[in-house]
Design a protein around this motif. Structure first.
Motif, PDB file in Angstrom:
ATOM      1  N   LEU A   9       0.813  -1.217   0.000  1.00  0.00           N
ATOM      2  CA  LEU A   9       0.000   0.000   0.000  1.00  0.00           C
ATOM      3  C   LEU A   9       0.848   1.271   0.000  1.00  0.00           C
ATOM      4  O   LEU A   9       0.335   2.344  -0.297  1.00  0.00           O
ATOM      5  N   THR A  10       2.125   1.158   0.370  1.00  0.00           N
ATOM      6  CA  THR A  10       3.010   2.334   0.363  1.00  0.00           C
ATOM      7  C   THR A  10       3.301   2.747  -1.072  1.00  0.00           C
ATOM      8  O   THR A  10       3.625   1.893  -1.903  1.00  0.00           O
ATOM      9  N   PRO A  11       3.186   4.066  -1.410  1.00  0.00           N
ATOM     10  CA  PRO A  11       3.448   4.484  -2.796  1.00  0.00           C
ATOM     11  C   PRO A  11       4.866   4.122  -3.225  1.00  0.00           C
ATOM     12  O   PRO A  11       5.810   4.139  -2.445  1.00  0.00           O
ATOM     13  N   ALA A  12       4.988   3.801  -4.533  1.00  0.00           N
ATOM     14  CA  ALA A  12       6.308   3.460  -5.089  1.00  0.00           C
ATOM     15  C   ALA A  12       7.198   4.697  -5.124  1.00  0.00           C
ATOM     16  O   ALA A  12       6.738   5.828  -5.330  1.00  0.00           O
ATOM     17  N   ASN A  13       8.495   4.438  -4.888  1.00  0.00           N
ATOM     18  CA  ASN A  13       9.528   5.495  -4.931  1.00  0.00           C
ATOM     19  C   ASN A  13       9.233   6.640  -3.948  1.00  0.00           C
ATOM     20  O   ASN A  13       9.615   7.792  -4.189  1.00  0.00           O
ATOM     21  N   LYS A  14       8.573   6.326  -2.872  1.00  0.00           N
ATOM     22  CA  LYS A  14       8.325   7.354  -1.857  1.00  0.00           C
ATOM     23  C   LYS A  14       9.655   7.796  -1.246  1.00  0.00           C
ATOM     24  O   LYS A  14      10.534   6.971  -0.985  1.00  0.00           O
ATOM     25  N   LEU A  15       9.791   9.112  -1.049  1.00  0.00           N
ATOM     26  CA  LEU A  15      11.038   9.666  -0.514  1.00  0.00           C
ATOM     27  C   LEU A  15      10.906   9.878   0.995  1.00  0.00           C
ATOM     28  O   LEU A  15       9.985  10.540   1.461  1.00  0.00           O
ATOM     29  N   TYR A  16      11.848   9.304   1.753  1.00  0.00           N
ATOM     30  CA  TYR A  16      11.930   9.511   3.198  1.00  0.00           C
ATOM     31  C   TYR A  16      13.181  10.336   3.486  1.00  0.00           C
ATOM     32  O   TYR A  16      14.258  10.063   2.940  1.00  0.00           O
ATOM     33  N   GLN A  17      13.027  11.348   4.338  1.00  0.00           N
ATOM     34  CA  GLN A  17      14.152  12.193   4.728  1.00  0.00           C
ATOM     35  C   GLN A  17      14.257  12.180   6.254  1.00  0.00           C
ATOM     36  O   GLN A  17      13.260  12.355   6.954  1.00  0.00           O
ATOM     37  N   VAL A  18      15.462  11.956   6.740  1.00  0.00           N
ATOM     38  CA  VAL A  18      15.695  11.938   8.183  1.00  0.00           C
ATOM     39  C   VAL A  18      16.959  12.730   8.489  1.00  0.00           C
ATOM     40  O   VAL A  18      17.766  13.019   7.596  1.00  0.00           O
ATOM     41  N   ILE A  19      17.128  13.050   9.774  1.00  0.00           N
ATOM     42  CA  ILE A  19      18.296  13.784  10.248  1.00  0.00           C
ATOM     43  C   ILE A  19      19.377  12.797  10.684  1.00  0.00           C
ATOM     44  O   ILE A  19      19.093  11.737  11.245  1.00  0.00           O
ATOM     45  N   LEU A  20      20.612  13.172  10.402  1.00  0.00           N
ATOM     46  CA  LEU A  20      21.760  12.357  10.779  1.00  0.00           C
ATOM     47  C   LEU A  20      21.697  12.001  12.270  1.00  0.00           C
ATOM     48  O   LEU A  20      21.372  12.841  13.112  1.00  0.00           O
ATOM     49  N   ASP A  21      22.009  10.714  12.565  1.00  0.00           N
ATOM     50  CA  ASP A  21      22.066  10.168  13.924  1.00  0.00           C
ATOM     51  C   ASP A  21      20.693  10.024  14.576  1.00  0.00           C
ATOM     52  O   ASP A  21      20.616   9.791  15.783  1.00  0.00           O
ATOM     53  N   SER A  22      19.612  10.175  13.815  1.00  0.00           N
ATOM     54  CA  SER A  22      18.275   9.954  14.368  1.00  0.00           C
ATOM     55  C   SER A  22      17.682   8.700  13.715  1.00  0.00           C
ATOM     56  O   SER A  22      18.178   8.213  12.701  1.00  0.00           O
ATOM     57  N   PRO A  23      16.606   8.118  14.297  1.00  0.00           N
ATOM     58  CA  PRO A  23      16.019   6.902  13.699  1.00  0.00           C
ATOM     59  C   PRO A  23      15.400   7.193  12.338  1.00  0.00           C
ATOM     60  O   PRO A  23      14.819   8.263  12.109  1.00  0.00           O
ATOM     61  N   ALA A  24      15.535   6.219  11.434  1.00  0.00           N
ATOM     62  CA  ALA A  24      14.884   6.286  10.121  1.00  0.00           C
ATOM     63  C   ALA A  24      13.840   5.180  10.075  1.00  0.00           C
ATOM     64  O   ALA A  24      14.155   4.002  10.314  1.00  0.00           O
ATOM     65  N   LEU A  25      12.598   5.523   9.801  1.00  0.00           N
ATOM     66  CA  LEU A  25      11.489   4.575   9.721  1.00  0.00           C
ATOM     67  C   LEU A  25      10.984   4.562   8.288  1.00  0.00           C
ATOM     68  O   LEU A  25      10.427   5.547   7.807  1.00  0.00           O
ATOM     69  N   ILE A  26      11.195   3.434   7.598  1.00  0.00           N
ATOM     70  CA  ILE A  26      10.825   3.303   6.186  1.00  0.00           C
ATOM     71  C   ILE A  26       9.612   2.380   6.126  1.00  0.00           C
ATOM     72  O   ILE A  26       9.673   1.220   6.546  1.00  0.00           O
ATOM     73  N   ASP A  27       8.512   2.889   5.595  1.00  0.00           N
ATOM     74  CA  ASP A  27       7.234   2.196   5.657  1.00  0.00           C
ATOM     75  C   ASP A  27       7.097   1.201   4.511  1.00  0.00           C
ATOM     76  O   ASP A  27       7.547   1.461   3.386  1.00  0.00           O
ATOM     77  N   CYS A  28       6.445   0.087   4.839  1.00  0.00           N
ATOM     78  CA  CYS A  28       6.032  -0.874   3.802  1.00  0.00           C
ATOM     79  C   CYS A  28       4.666  -1.416   4.233  1.00  0.00           C
ATOM     80  O   CYS A  28       4.546  -2.544   4.746  1.00  0.00           O
ATOM     81  N   ALA A  29       3.660  -0.548   4.089  1.00  0.00           N
ATOM     82  CA  ALA A  29       2.298  -0.967   4.444  1.00  0.00           C
ATOM     83  C   ALA A  29       1.834  -2.008   3.426  1.00  0.00           C
ATOM     84  O   ALA A  29       1.969  -1.809   2.212  1.00  0.00           O
ATOM     85  N   TYR A  30       1.293  -3.114   3.910  1.00  0.00           N
ATOM     86  CA  TYR A  30       0.957  -4.222   3.009  1.00  0.00           C
ATOM     87  C   TYR A  30      -0.370  -4.829   3.435  1.00  0.00           C
ATOM     88  O   TYR A  30      -0.876  -4.598   4.523  1.00  0.00           O
ATOM     89  N   PHE A  31      -0.906  -5.667   2.534  1.00  0.00           N
ATOM     90  CA  PHE A  31      -2.073  -6.493   2.840  1.00  0.00           C
ATOM     91  C   PHE A  31      -1.991  -7.762   2.016  1.00  0.00           C
ATOM     92  O   PHE A  31      -1.514  -7.744   0.873  1.00  0.00           O
ATOM     93  N   GLY A  32      -2.500  -8.815   2.585  1.00  0.00           N
ATOM     94  CA  GLY A  32      -2.600 -10.111   1.910  1.00  0.00           C
ATOM     95  C   GLY A  32      -3.214 -11.114   2.844  1.00  0.00           C
ATOM     96  O   GLY A  32      -3.184 -10.962   4.062  1.00  0.00           O
ATOM     97  N   SER A  33      -3.781 -12.125   2.261  1.00  0.00           N
ATOM     98  CA  SER A  33      -4.379 -13.183   3.081  1.00  0.00           C
ATOM     99  C   SER A  33      -4.149 -14.506   2.353  1.00  0.00           C
ATOM    100  O   SER A  33      -4.626 -14.677   1.210  1.00  0.00           O
ATOM    101  N   PRO A  34      -3.349 -15.392   2.949  1.00  0.00           N
ATOM    102  CA  PRO A  34      -2.754 -15.284   4.283  1.00  0.00           C
ATOM    103  C   PRO A  34      -1.784 -14.100   4.410  1.00  0.00           C
ATOM    104  O   PRO A  34      -1.350 -13.546   3.412  1.00  0.00           O
TER     105      PRO A  34
END
Length: 1252
Positions: free
Chosen positions: A427-452
């Motif tokens: 569900l996360t858009p393709a080529n989404k750009l994430y920007q973070v500050i040096l020495d801080s946590p980086a959280l890169i999303d990969c929202a998904y769905f499927g069954s199983p």
């Protein structure tokens, strides 16, 4: 005092992503799913009866759900009520009250159901109640008659409203009644008086009830209170007005605010204190309100249960009340059920766990129906708070409701089971750009769905290896966390989701930015009131981020004031005032991070003046003063200055009394008799002094004898036959009483005489006449007033008046040291002949003639003064090879004595000055003609001239030096056999037998065959020097309109040449500001002609000279004027003689006094000043009634003498070995007269002065 904090936007995002984990498997809306309630009205919904009722119910699902309502447990058919409508594509009800409906008709319990083919979700039970604001019931209120000191309760008893009203008390003018520890409002709205006072009497105690829902205020009838006084007022120990008794109980629900109240009566007013028995009041959650009568604990929990004691105390005793608090709890979630997505054949479970006090019961519903009567589903099994699903099929999809309830409330949660078979999707858009500050946590999303449920893997780069290791954290919702992002973390990350039905991947980008930093933070500042202050906030940030800077004051926006100027890197506050005190914070925000830094501004000022001055402990000679300090304005008070005013003697004048440390607010002051004192106090801190306080009350002390006598008693005669006794009078407050006088006593010293005394009024001088000349006297002055005498005064020695010295110094000898310096010796005069205080000796000396010249010149007398009993002195600044005369005179306070016989001495030869000029003319191919002038000051007999010259080539290098000696009687020379077209430099000086004088230089060029002289050319530079300036002139040959400049410097000095621009094309210039007696070099150049200058010339400024006075007695016009004056005097004498012979009285004595001989007049202080240049005649006082004509002195600018290194005071001194200690002054006059001039006829000058 610096604070700094940094908030990373990435850290804030962490909370968001972790919250997303809860709903990570939300079903996309394009897939079939049961309904989910997304919005609903609150459980207890109080509505305004004047407005439409809106009951919200929103839900989502696939297919979109349909909605239905129940009211009071039965189906609510909205189609049968034209006032009720449902919003399109929504379950929200709108009840149209404004079109004639009544809100009371729609009171009840409403519940919404959202249903589709996969299940049904239900809302909470929503209780609808219209707000009510009823009127006060009519009641007859009797006036309250209360005895002073008794307690009183004014009951409010507001009508029961929904919700309960807010109570407050006001008067008829709609002003809130003031409340205090004595008078306060209780939680029930009643007004309690711990004790009444006469000022409580009034007829307009009015209780108001404000109903916020309807925005209405209801008013109770005014209550009248009249307080009557009985004397004395009886004090009483405390008793509790509320709550009553010694114990009570209170139940409160978890999470609410606990309010406990104790209000006590008593006189004096009791003080309330709260404790918790067996424990401490919870920190950070406990607050005291209503003058500590109310205990407030926020966010209570079961741990806050217990006994709380309030204690009321005054000086007569205490009482207490114990409130037993029990904290109950409505149900609250431990684990709420969450939506469950399963594929066919999978297992799962729904868990519903809640807690409360008492513990809640758990019940399950399926699609809104109790699960016990719901259709059977073989895949589910209910086990208390859990439903277990095994091998689910598509028909197992449903919405389950969990209800947890106890006597204080309930919780209802919907959770669906959705059975789907779906391949993975990201569900996360393709080529989404994430920007973070040096020495801080980086959280890169990969929202998904499927069954199983798909499995998630992460790769860095398109073809990178799978990410593993401790440097990464993999969250269940698919998010990849890099705990500490570095620059090399930048790049492309690939998320892969796979299950048994398929696989999918998505690429996203990560950029790591430099952090925002405040590299220069604001600093703590202390500033005086009305000054300017600036805080800096210089930042460094990532070039791709755009920062915004915000300034706050005390964590709030800056005041809207034009004095606050926000710049790019600073905040400036102009004209700082006290209200600018506080903490200033610079906040820098970017889209990724935020940093801040704070600094405190302290505004200081001079302290406020002290107040409430009080005088206590009044005694005859002392009193105690106390005061209250004013505000110190952020700068501690270091001291207090006490001043006093004497309203009896000097009203309006304040005097310093004493100073005490800043920690002291009382002082014992010493007083003087007969003074009407007022005091004031001034506070002092580092910034300055405060304004004076208001004056204290006045205090008049009693009279007494004087404590002290006059100071600075002196005896100095003003005439040879008197003694002037002076003293400093006592000030008014020193008199100690009325009728201040002085007893003046004197007697001749060393003579067996009795004291002579006289009592004089309040003056400061007494003259004793008929005394011998200059004899010592013993003197004393005693103060007295109407009450008596001061203590016996001490004696001082004075002298009667002085007269002019009688004897001239003898045995005057002169020793010539060199050509410019001589030493003179003399024998001291007998002290008795001085007839006064010996002040020193004066040496008069003057040049008679130069031995090398016979030209006549005006006589310039110079005076040197030598203080004390000196018998020698140095005569500086003499001219070489000259004849001089001198005489010596003794000086006392009256003036000068007779002169010693003139002593003649001669100075030896010296070196001459430079030739007056050097001109080079008539250039030919091989010759030049030199012409010169003899030295201005030959200082001896010239024996020859020395000429040196040498060629100069084009690079300004000097050739061999040739020297020629020329007889002294020559004034020109033709130099032959020179090289053609060659520049020569000439050095020319004169010689005496002592040696060579300073030289003059010049340059010249021989010509080429048939060629004109080189142009341009500056030649024949001549100088005419005075003491501080010199006139420079030259001849110029060359193009017109040349711009000249003059360069000069001290001869022989290595300092750079000083340059002066000549205005226009003049061929002369005046150099000013030169030092007397100094040799200078000078040359002239033309601007724009590179390297072209004249040859150097050397000149010497004249020595510093005393002011000179032309002897006008030798002028013809003056002689004629004097003859006319003499004739006039002769006529007057004849007339007077005729009148006398006729018997007329001629006041000879008065005339003699008026025209006394100037030599016996007392020396005035300004005339007798030693150590200054002065004219000799200026030391003779003018006769009374005469004045000096303003034009009788003619100053001359040049001088041959330099005494800068001699003279007294700032100009130098000689020591006892013969060095000079005095100064001299110039004088022009006839030859000095011998002996005592007082017996001679007045000079023509003095005669003229007498009649001007």
């Amino acid at each position: 005092m610096m604070k700094k904090k940094s908030i990373s936007a990435s850290k804030a995002s962490l909370v968001f992503f972790l919250c997303q984990m809860i709903s990570a498997l939300d079903v996309p809306l394009d897939l079939s799913q049961p309904p989910t309630i997304t919005q609903q009205s609150p459980k207890d919904y109080i509505v305004d009866p004047r407005e439409n009722i809106v009951i919200q119910c929103e839900a989502k699902g696939k297919p979109p759900p349909s909605f239905s309502w129940t009211r009071n447990g039965t189906h609510f058919d909205i189609d049968k009520d034209e006032l009720v409508t449902m919003k399109p594509n929504s379950g929200t009800l709108v009840i149209n009250i404004m079109n004639g409906g009544k809100a009371e008709a729609y009171e009840g319990v409403y519940q919404c159901t959202a249903r589709n083919e996969r299940g049904a979700a239900i809302s909470n039970n929503i209780v609808i109640r219209p707000s009510r604001s009823p009127l006060w019931t009519k009641e007859k209120l009797e006036p309250n008659q209360v005895r002073e000191g008794d307690s009183l309760v004014l009951h409010c008893r507001p009508p029961v409203g929904l919700p309960p009203p807010i109570i407050f008390w006001m008067d008829n003018a709609f002003q809130r009644l003031p409340q205090s520890e004595r008078v306060s409002q209780g939680l029930n709205g009643d007004l309690y008086f711990s004790n009444v006072q006469p000022e409580d009497t009034r007829e307009d105690y009015i209780c108001y009830a404000r109903f916020n829902h309807t925005q209405t205020i209801q008013q109770k009838q005014p209550i009248s209170v009249k307080v009557f006084s009985t004397k004395p007022v009886t004090e009483r120990p405390p008793i509790l007005l509320t709550p009553t008794g010694t114990t009570s109980n209170k139940v409160e629900l978890r999470g609410n605010v606990l309010l406990l109240e104790c209000i006590a009566a008593g006189l004096p007013t009791p003080v309330i204190r709260w404790i918790k028995e067996g424990g401490e009041l919870p920190a950070n959650r406990t607050f005291f309100e209503n003058f500590k009568k109310t205990l407030k604990i926020i966010d209570v929990s079961e741990a806050d249960s217990g006994n709380y004691k309030c204690i009321a105390r005054n000086i007569l005793g205490s009482t207490h009340h114990v409130i037993s608090v029990t904290v109950k709890a409505a149900p609250y979630w431990i684990t709420a059920p969450r939506n469950l997505v399963l594929s066919p054949g999978e297992d799962g479970s729904l868990i519903c766990r809640a807690n409360g006090n008492p513990k809640p019961s758990i019940s399950w519903l399926a699609n809104g129906v109790p699960i016990a009567i719901a259709p059977e589903d073989p895949s589910r099994k209910v086990d208390g708070d859990t439903i277990i699903f095994s091998a689910v099929q598509e028909r197992s999809s449903a919405v389950y409701q969990c209800n947890a309830s106890n006597e204080y409330g309930y919780l209802l949660a919907n959770a669906f089971v959705n059975v789907l078979a779906e391949p993975p999707r990201i569900l996360t858009p393709a080529n989404k750009l994430y920007q973070v500050i040096l020495d801080s946590p980086a959280l890169i999303d990969c929202a998904y769905f499927g069954s199983p449920k798909p499995e998630i893997e992460w790769f860095k780069g398109v073809k990178g290896s799978i990410l593993r290791g401790n440097e990464y954290i993999f969250h269940d919702n698919g998010t990849l966390e890099i705990p500490v992002a570095q620059k090399d973390s930048t790049g492309t990350y690939t998320c892969v989701a796979r299950n048994e039905l398929g696989k999918i991947q998505n690429e996203v980008q990560l950029e790591v930015k430099d952090p925002t930093l405040i590299i220069k933070q604001p600093e703590y500042k202390v500033i005086q009131r009305y000054g300017h202050v600036s805080f800096e906030c210089i930042i460094k940030h990532d070039s791709t981020l755009i920062p915004t800077v915000i300034w706050l004051k005390d964590n709030d926006e800056l005041p809207d004031d034009e004095r606050f100027l926000v710049g790019k890197d600073n905040l400036t506050i102009m004209n700082v005032t006290d209200k600018d005190d506080g903490t200033y914070t610079c906040i820098v925000n970017t889209t990724l991070d935020s940093v801040s830094a704070s600094a405190v501004l302290t505004v200081v000022a001079r302290p406020n003046p002290p107040f409430d001055l009080e005088l206590t402990g009044q005694l005859e000679r002392s009193i105690e003063l106390s005061w209250i300090p004013g505000d110190e304005n952020n700068s501690p008070i270091t001291s207090f200055v006490i001043e006093y005013e004497d309203g009896l003697h000097e009203p309006g004048v304040w005097h310093y009394q004493t100073e005490v440390p800043g920690s002291q607010t009382t002082v014992q002051l010493k007083l003087s008799p007969y003074v009407n004192y007022s005091f004031r106090v001034i506070a002092v801190n580092e910034i300055g002094r405060s304004q004076p306080s208001e004056p204290s009350e006045q205090y008049l002390t009693k009279s007494a004898n004087p404590d002290e006598n006059p100071s600075n008693v002196q005896g100095i005669g003003s005439e040879p036959d008197n003694l002037v006794i002076t003293w400093e009078s006592l000030k008014g407050f020193q008199s100690n009483g009325p009728g201040l006088q002085y007893k003046v006593s004197w007697r001749q010293k060393d003579v067996d005489d009795e004291w002579t005394s006289v009592v004089v009024a309040n003056v400061s001088k007494y003259i004793v006449s008929g005394t011998p000349t200059f004899v010592p006297y013993e003197i004393k002055v005693q103060a007295l007033n109407d009450l008596g005498y001061a203590p016996e005064p001490s004696e001082v020695i004075g002298h009667s008046g002085e007269d002019l010295p009688m004897v001239a110094p003898g045995n005057v000898q002169v020793h010539v040291i060199n050509s410019t310096l001589a030493k003179v010796h003399w024998d001291p005069v007998p002290l008795k002949s001085v007839r006064g205080h010996l002040q020193g000796y004066k040496v008069y000396y003057w040049k008679v003639q130069s031995l090398s010249r016979r030209s006549k010149r005006h006589i310039e007398k110079k005076i040197l003064t030598f203080r004390g009993n000196k018998t020698f002195g140095m005569l500086p600044g003499l001219e070489p090879y000259s004849s001089y005369k001198l005489n010596v005179r003794v000086v006392n306070g009256k003036g000068e004595g007779p002169a010693s016989p003139d002593k003649v001495f001669k100075t030896p030869e010296g070196v001459p000055s430079s030739p007056s000029f050097l001109k080079i003319t008539n250039p030919t191919l091989d010759s030049l003609t030199l012409e010169w002038g003899s030295p201005t000051h030959p200082n001896g007999i010239l024996i020859s001239y020395i000429l040196k010259f040498q060629p100069i080539n084009n690079t300004h290098e000097l050739g061999p030096l040739v020297e020629i000696r020329i007889p002294a009687n020559e004034s020109s020379l033709i130099l032959k056999n020179l090289n053609y077209s060659t520049r020569y430099k000439f050095y020319f000086n004169a010689q005496t037998s002592v040696g060579s004088g300073s030289q003059i230089t010049e340059e010249a060029v021989t010509i080429m065959d048939e060629v004109q002289p080189l142009y341009p050319r500056i030649r024949n530079v001549t100088t005419a020097a005075a003491e501080t300036y010199a006139n420079i002139s030259w001849e110029y040959e060359g193009p017109d309109h040349a711009n000249f400049y003059v360069e000069y410097g001290v001869a022989g000095s290595k300092e750079d040449w000083k340059k002066e621009i000549v205005n226009g094309s003049r061929s002369f210039f005046v150099l000013k500001g030169l030092t007397p007696g100094t040799a200078y070099k000078v040359r002239v150049g033309a601007e724009g002609l590179s390297g072209f200058r004249s040859s150097e010339d050397v000149f010497e400024t004249g020595p510093a000279m005393a002011s000179r006075q032309v002897d006008i007695a030798t002028q013809g016009w003056f002689i004629g004027l004097m003859c006319a004056v003499a004739l006039l005097i002769l006529i007057l004498l004849i007339v007077c003689f005729i009148r006398r012979n006729k018997g007329g009285k001629y006041p000879v004595k008065e005339k003699e006094d008026a025209h006394a001989d100037p030599e016996i007049q007392p020396m005035k202080e300004d005339d007798g000043t030693f150590g200054e240049y002065s004219d000799a005649e200026d030391h003779k006082p003018l006769k009374k009634g005469s004045r000096t004509p303003s034009d009788r002195t003619v100053k001359k600018e040049d001088s041959d003498d330099s005494l800068v290194d001699y003279g007294e005071g700032v100009n130098g001194q000689f020591n006892e070995d013969g060095s000079f200690i005095g100064q001299y002054s110039g004088k022009k006059e006839k030859e000095p007269a011998e002996g005592n001039e007082s017996s001679e006829a007045p000079s023509p000058v003095n005669a003229m002065n007498s009649f001007v």
